[in-house]
Design an enzyme around this catalytic site. Structure first.
Site, PDB file in Angstrom:
ATOM      1  N   ASP A   1      14.009  30.593  -8.901  1.00  0.00           N
ATOM      2  CA  ASP A   1      12.623  30.700  -8.470  1.00  0.00           C
ATOM      3  C   ASP A   1      12.004  31.887  -9.221  1.00  0.00           C
ATOM      4  O   ASP A   1      12.680  32.596  -9.952  1.00  0.00           O
ATOM      5  CB  ASP A   1      12.532  30.861  -6.959  1.00  0.00           C
ATOM      6  CG  ASP A   1      13.026  32.214  -6.505  1.00  0.00           C
ATOM      7  OD1 ASP A   1      13.473  32.998  -7.355  1.00  0.00           O
ATOM      8  OD2 ASP A   1      12.980  32.496  -5.309  1.00  0.00           O
TER       9      ASP A   1
ATOM     10  N   ASP B   1      15.310  22.194  -1.762  1.00  0.00           N
ATOM     11  CA  ASP B   1      16.267  23.291  -1.587  1.00  0.00           C
ATOM     12  C   ASP B   1      16.011  23.955  -0.249  1.00  0.00           C
ATOM     13  O   ASP B   1      14.886  23.941   0.259  1.00  0.00           O
ATOM     14  CB  ASP B   1      16.081  24.363  -2.658  1.00  0.00           C
ATOM     15  CG  ASP B   1      14.892  25.263  -2.349  1.00  0.00           C
ATOM     16  OD1 ASP B   1      13.745  24.817  -2.568  1.00  0.00           O
ATOM     17  OD2 ASP B   1      15.086  26.375  -1.832  1.00  0.00           O
TER      18      ASP B   1
ATOM     19  N   CYS C   1      32.609  12.296   7.438  1.00  0.00           N
ATOM     20  CA  CYS C   1      32.508  13.202   6.287  1.00  0.00           C
ATOM     21  C   CYS C   1      33.842  13.317   5.553  1.00  0.00           C
ATOM     22  O   CYS C   1      34.911  13.250   6.148  1.00  0.00           O
ATOM     23  CB  CYS C   1      32.035  14.568   6.754  1.00  0.00           C
ATOM     24  SG  CYS C   1      31.787  15.743   5.401  1.00  0.00           S
TER      25      CYS C   1
ATOM     26  N   CYS D   1      34.518  16.044   3.475  1.00  0.00           N
ATOM     27  CA  CYS D   1      34.711  17.412   2.984  1.00  0.00           C
ATOM     28  C   CYS D   1      36.040  17.981   3.481  1.00  0.00           C
ATOM     29  O   CYS D   1      36.658  17.458   4.403  1.00  0.00           O
ATOM     30  CB  CYS D   1      33.546  18.320   3.377  1.00  0.00           C
ATOM     31  SG  CYS D   1      33.596  18.917   5.078  1.00  0.00           S
TER      32      CYS D   1
ATOM     33  N   CYS E   1      36.318  18.612   7.259  1.00  0.00           N
ATOM     34  CA  CYS E   1      36.480  17.442   8.121  1.00  0.00           C
ATOM     35  C   CYS E   1      37.801  16.716   7.860  1.00  0.00           C
ATOM     36  O   CYS E   1      38.326  16.058   8.752  1.00  0.00           O
ATOM     37  CB  CYS E   1      35.285  16.501   7.936  1.00  0.00           C
ATOM     38  SG  CYS E   1      33.736  17.258   8.517  1.00  0.00           S
TER      39      CYS E   1
ATOM     40  N   HIS F   1      30.745  22.140   5.060  1.00  0.00           N
ATOM     41  CA  HIS F   1      30.406  20.829   5.626  1.00  0.00           C
ATOM     42  C   HIS F   1      28.903  20.557   5.553  1.00  0.00           C
ATOM     43  O   HIS F   1      28.484  19.449   5.193  1.00  0.00           O
ATOM     44  CB  HIS F   1      30.871  20.714   7.069  1.00  0.00           C
ATOM     45  CG  HIS F   1      30.254  19.525   7.742  1.00  0.00           C
ATOM     46  ND1 HIS F   1      30.644  18.236   7.460  1.00  0.00           N
ATOM     47  CD2 HIS F   1      29.204  19.422   8.600  1.00  0.00           C
ATOM     48  CE1 HIS F   1      29.888  17.383   8.135  1.00  0.00           C
ATOM     49  NE2 HIS F   1      29.003  18.076   8.831  1.00  0.00           N
TER      50      HIS F   1
END
Lengths: 387, 387
Positions: free
Chosen positions: A97, A280, A318, A320, A323, A349
Site C-alpha cells: 500500500d 485484503d 478444511c 489446512c 484441521c 486456518h
C-alpha cells in the site's frame, strides 16, 4: 513500469457470471488467479505465519505496509537486504500500500498540505513526511510487484465537501505518483524492478463522485489495474454495497479490481458478487489470534467451554494443517493456556478459509452457478452466526 | 509396563568413547538414538512450535508436564481426546515428568507428608493432592511412552540432613509408584498402554548419598532406564560435574540415562562426556523467545543493532528453515517489531541446534573421536561467548 515489462501485468478475464468474474493476473513473481484474497503482512510478516505456511495454504499474493516498513526497518534496509521478497522469504507476488491509509489514520499527529503529509512516527515520535513522490520512491525501494498511488483518505462518514476536496487532491497526487514512478523506471540504479502502479478510486459513498473519480483516473493514462479505496472504513454496509453496485456498471472490464481493506467472509463474497477481483484484510489473522475461526457454519470461538472435550477438527471441510492435525479440544486448550501455537494455528486456518472461499467462488463463476453457490453459502454461514 | 511389551523398551549400547556413549532406545512410538536432546512441551506444546516443525528438525522425543496437564485441561480430558500423542498431534515418543519438580517448586503453597504433597493450583488456587500413586495414575491416563517416578525434590544447595530425608522418602515413594504402575498395567480399562516407569536418582551433591540412592533403586527391581534428578537446580556447575563423574563409574551400562533439566549447549556436551544419554530443558525455546540463538561461535542476540543490515543467515552451518530462508537483518526486524514469527523462528533454530549438537556428539562417539570433537567444539563455542 520498467522497460521490457510489457505483458508482465496482463490480466485475462476468463469468465463472468452476473457481475462476478474469474480471471488470471500475471505478475512478475507469479500468477494470481481471481477472485483472490490477499493476507496482510503489516511489518513484512503475516502475523504468526511463516511464508512456508502461506505457500502451503496456496496464498498467492501478500500485502505489506509501506508506512510501517518505512518507519521500521526503513526501505533502505529492506532494499539492502535484497528487496521485500528476499527480506520476507516470500517468492510469490507482493503488493504494497502507499502509506496513505496509515498516515491519515494518525489523528492529531499529522498536517496535510498540497505537497504531502507531515506526521510523527508512532514508534519514536520523530517527524516524517510522505508525499506522492516519497510514497512511490519508498515502494520502489521495497520492490513489490504492485505499488499503490498515494491518496488522500477521509473517514467513512465524511460529508460531501470533504469528499470532493480529498478526491481532487487524490487526482492531482495520482499524476505526481505516475510521473515519479515513470522517472524511477527510467533512472533507478536499484536492481531491476518490474513494478506496476495502481490508482485508487475514492469518492466516499457518493455515486457521482465515484464516477467522476473513475473518469479522472482513466483520463490520466493507461493502468494495469484499479483499486477501490475509502470503503469498509466505518460506513454502513448497505452503502458500501450500493457504491460497488453502481461501479460494477462502469468499471473497465479489462482491469483487475482490488477492493481495499475488505476481508470478512460475507464481505468478500459480496464483493465478488459485485465484480471485485482482489481483496485484503487483517481480519483472518486478527480474529484467529482472538480465538475466532471462520467455518461454513459461521464463526466459531474456540475458547468456548463446550469445545473442551470435542474431538472434531476445527472445520471438518478444511484441508489446512490445523484441521488435519488437531482436535477442537486441543485448540481450546492452547488458548486457555495462552500458548503461542494457538495463535498460529487459528491464523493459518482463517487465511486458508478465505483462500478456499475465493477459490470456491471462482469455481462457481467458471461453472456459471455463482448466484446459487453464494446464496447457499451465505444461508449456511449466517444461519449459525449467532449461536 | 503392560503385558506383551517385552522388547518395546530395549536399549542398545552401540559404542562408548571414554564415558561418552552412543545407543538406540526403542520406545513404543519410535526409536530414540542417543545421545538425545528432548525439547520441553510444558502444556502439551513445545512453545511456538508445531509438531510438524519438530519432526522437520528431527526431534525424536518430547517431554510434557504432568503437573501442568493435570491442572489444565486435566488428564481425563487428554485421555478422552485420545491420549497425549493424539492430543498434541505428535506421533513420536513422549516422556512425562511426574509433577514432583513442579509441586516442590511451589514455595509456601504446599504441605509434604509421607502420603504425598498437598498444594494449591497456581491457576485457580484450588486445593490439589499428588502422591506416588496419583502421579502414576495421571501419567497412565496421559499415555506417554515413558513415565517418571514421583520424587521428593529439594533445593540445589540443601544440607545433608535434608538430602538424606528426601532421599529416603523418594526411595519409599518409588516402591509405591512401581506397585501402582504394575497394577494399572494389569487392570486399566484405558486403551492399551505400553509405558515404562523410570526411577529418579536423587542425593543432591553428596557422592555417597547418590551411590546409596542408586543401590536402593537397583534393589527395588528391574528398570528400563534411569533418570538423574536434583542437578541443574542452582548448585555450582563443578559440583554437578563431580556428581556425574562419580556416577559414571557405577551406573549400569545397560540402562539409558536421562539427566533431567539440562539443556544449555555446553552443559549438554559435558553431560554426554560424562555418560548421559538423554537431556531436556526449556533453554532453547526460552532463549529463542528472548532473541538469543545458539551457534557454534557461541550465543548470538539477534536484537543487537549490528545485525540490522546483515544479509547472512542466523547460523551458516544450520539446515533449519530459519537459517535456510531468512537473513539476520530480517530476524532482527521481527524482534524489533515484536512479531510472533520471530519467537517461532529462533525457537525452531535453537531446538534444531541442540538436536544437531547431540547428533554430532553421537557421530564423534561412533568414530572414537569424542574427546577431540568436544574440545574443539567447546573452544569455539566459548571463545566468542563474551563478544
Amino acid at each position: 513500469m520498467s522497460p521490457g515489462a510489457a505483458g508482465a501485468f496482463a490480466f485475462t478475464l476468463e469468465a463472468t457470471d452476473g457481475h462476478a468474474r474469474a480471471g488470471v493476473w500475471r505478475l512478475p513473481h507469479g500468477d494470481v488467479t481471481t477472485p483472490c484474497f490477499m493476507p496482510v503482512g503489516t511489518h513484512g510478516t503475516v502475523r504468526a505465519l511463516a511464508p512456508s505456511d502461506l505457500a502451503a495454504i496456496d496464498a498467492r499474493i501478500v500485502l505489506a505496509n509501506t508506512y510501517h516498513l518505512h518507519l521500521r526497518p526503513g526501505e533502505d534496509v529492506v532494499s539492502g537486504l535484497g528487496g521485500l521478497h528476499a527480506f520476507m522469504g516470500w517468492q510469490r507476488p507482493i503488493l504494497t500500500d502507499s502509506g496513505g491509509f496509515q498516515v491519515f489514520s494518525l489523528e492529531g499527529m499529522r498536517t496535510v498540505t498540497e505537497e504531502g503529509v507531515r506526521f510523527r512516527s508512532h514508534i519514536d515520535g520523530s517527524e516524517r513526511f510522505l508525499s506522492p513522490e516519497r510514497a512511490v520512491e519508498i515502494q520502489w525501494a521495497l520492490g513489490a510487484d504492485v505499488a499503490m498511488a498515494f491518496d488522500h483518505v477521509i473517514p467513512g462518514r465524511s460529508g460531501r465537501a470533504e469528499a470532493e476536496d480529498a478526491l481532487e487532491r487524490t487526482q492531482r497526487w495520482l499524476v505526481r505518483c505516475r510521473t515519479r514512478h515513470e522517472e524511477l523506471a527510467r533512472t533507478s540504479r536499484l536492481a531491476p524492478r518490474t513494478q506496476s502502479l495502481l490508482p485508487i478510486l475514492q469518492g466516499a459513498t457518493f455515486p457521482d463522485l465515484r464516477r467522476q473519480a473513475l473518469q479522472g483516473i482513466l483520463d490520466a493514462g493507461e493502468w494495469r489495474g484499479l483499486a477501490v479505496g475509502g470503503l469498509s472504513v466505518g460506513e454502513p454496509k448497505p452503502e458500501m454495497r450500493a457504491v460497488l453496485e453502481d461501479l460494477a456498471a462502469v468499471l473497465p472490464a479489462a482491469l483487475p479490481r482490488y477492493l481495499m481493506g475488505v476481508g470478512f467472509p460475507e464481505d468478500v463474497v459480496a464483493a465478488v458478487a459485485l465484480g471485485m477481483d482482489l481483496a485484503d484484510c487483517v481480519a483472518p489473522t486478527r480474529m484467529g489470534r482472538n480465538g475466532t475461526a471462520f467455518t461454513d457454519g459461521g464463526p466459531v470461538n474456540i475458547r468456548n467451554a463446550r469445545f473442551r472435550t470435542d474431538r472434531a477438527p476445527l472445520d471438518a471441510d478444511c484441508d489446512c494443517e490445523t484441521c488435519r492435525t488437531f482436535s477442537r479440544g486441543y485448540l481450546r486448550h492452547l488458548f486457555a493456556a495462552e500458548e503461542l501455537l494457538g495463535l498460529r494455528l487459528l491464523s493459518l486456518h482463517n487465511v486458508r478459509y478465505l483462500v478456499r472461499l475465493v477459490a470456491r467462488a471462482r469455481d462457481a463463476v467458471l461453472a456459471g452457478s455463482f448466484a446459487a453457490w453464494s446464496r447457499e453459502w451465505l444461508a449456511r454461514y449466517t444461519h449459525r452466526e449467532s449461536s
